[in-house]
Write an enzyme that holds these catalytic residues in place. Structure first.
Site: not given
Length: 322
Positions: A102, A300
């Site tokens: 991220d 994720h």
């Protein structure tokens, strides 16, 4: 799990920075996203160090035990790149191998564009490149947010998400961690109308412990975000348009340092946030792609969900660099 970890603090780029360090050898820096901490790399630090590397995992600006400026403009490309350059200088390292997820990985991509001489290699997790959009990200989020709940739009209004998340950090963290995992469908949140809070939009998770997260592990996140609040992490979203403008300087340039990638088949970012068929577009962004691996099953948060598989690929990639 804590054997060998050393917690340190340093004054870097105007911040009090907390980081964890273990091992000696070539430097590997692990960079987290939101709502995470250095602790999100707890399963990777030891194995990488034992393989002959010096591993450093900082709390990124605004999160954990690192300083959190209130002004979102203090989270732009220049500020975050300055944090990484300052960290390398503090560690006495000319360069490092960077891996991340991220915002952490996007920060490493910025560093590789602006200061490639300080980056030995990149190992991207889940987020394969910085998106090149025609419109600023907060504009796109607002357009989506007029149709259904959109977390970036919800985060963009100062004071709104801060109030909601600070009031219920445990509810938010357990819900968002589960929703982003391979055991849930994150897109359920999009079924909610505009004006929904993030906590209400997220599906209800099963009781802890989960196979990859214990009550005690969740509590460490809750403790840190209860103490520091969520505003620092939310500022990474609120500065999105400014970073979009700054990144125009290298929008058609490819990163030249060695690049590796690890993704997972159930990752929402790969499915939604990076356009059509992102795994076929590495050549648009990198000159030297050396490895691409997709892991089955994980979502994720794969470095927490499937640490053994992630570590095996990380160590395989790192071995080629030494």
């Amino acid at each position: 799990m804590t054997a060998g970890w050393t917690h340190r603090f340093a004054s870097i780029n105007g911040l009090d920075v907390h980081y964890v360090e273990q091992g000696s050898g070539p430097l590997v820096v692990l960079l987290h996203g939101f709502p995470h901490l250095w602790f999100s790399w707890r399963h990777q630090i030891g194995p990488i160090a034992e393989a002959g590397f010096r591993v450093v995992a900082p709390d990124m600006r605004g999160m954990g035990r690192t300083s959190a400026p209130r002004d979102h403009r203090e989270y732009d490309v220049d500020a975050i790149t300055g944090d990484l350059l300052g960290l390398l200088d503090h560690l006495g390292a000319e360069r490092a191998i960077f891996s991340g997820l991220d915002f952490g990985m996007f920060s490493a991509y910025d560093l590789a564009h602006l200061h490639p001489e300080r980056v030995a290699a990149l190992i991207g997790l889940q987020n394969p490149f910085i998106n090149r959009t025609d419109k600023p990200p907060l504009t796109l989020a607002a357009e989506s947010g007029r149709e259904h709940f959109n977390h970036i739009h919800y985060f963009s209004e100062p004071g709104v998400a801060d109030r909601d998340l600070d009031a219920a950090p445990r509810d938010f963290l357990r819900k968002v961690f589960h929703a982003l995992s391979g055991d849930a469908d994150y897109l359920v949140s999009w079924r909610h109308p505009p004006g929904t809070t993030y906590i209400d939009a997220l599906p209800e998770p099963p009781p802890l412990p989960w196979p990859w997260l214990s009550e005690a592990e969740l509590e460490l996140y809750v403790e840190n975000y209860s103490a520091g609040g969520f505003t620092g992490g939310l500022n990474w979203y609120r500065v999105g348009d400014l970073r979009w403008e700054q990144r125009k300087a290298y929008v058609r340039r490819r990163i030249a340092v060695p690049y590796f990638f690890i993704g997972s088949e159930n990752d929402i970012d790969l499915a939604v946030w990076h356009g059509d068929e992102p795994l076929k577009r590495f050549h648009e962004h990198y000159e030297d792609v050396r490895g691409v691996r997709i892991l089955e099953g994980a979502g994720h948060l794969m470095q927490m969900e499937r640490p053994r598989e992630v570590n095996a690929v990380l160590l395989e990639y790192l071995a080629t660099l030494t």
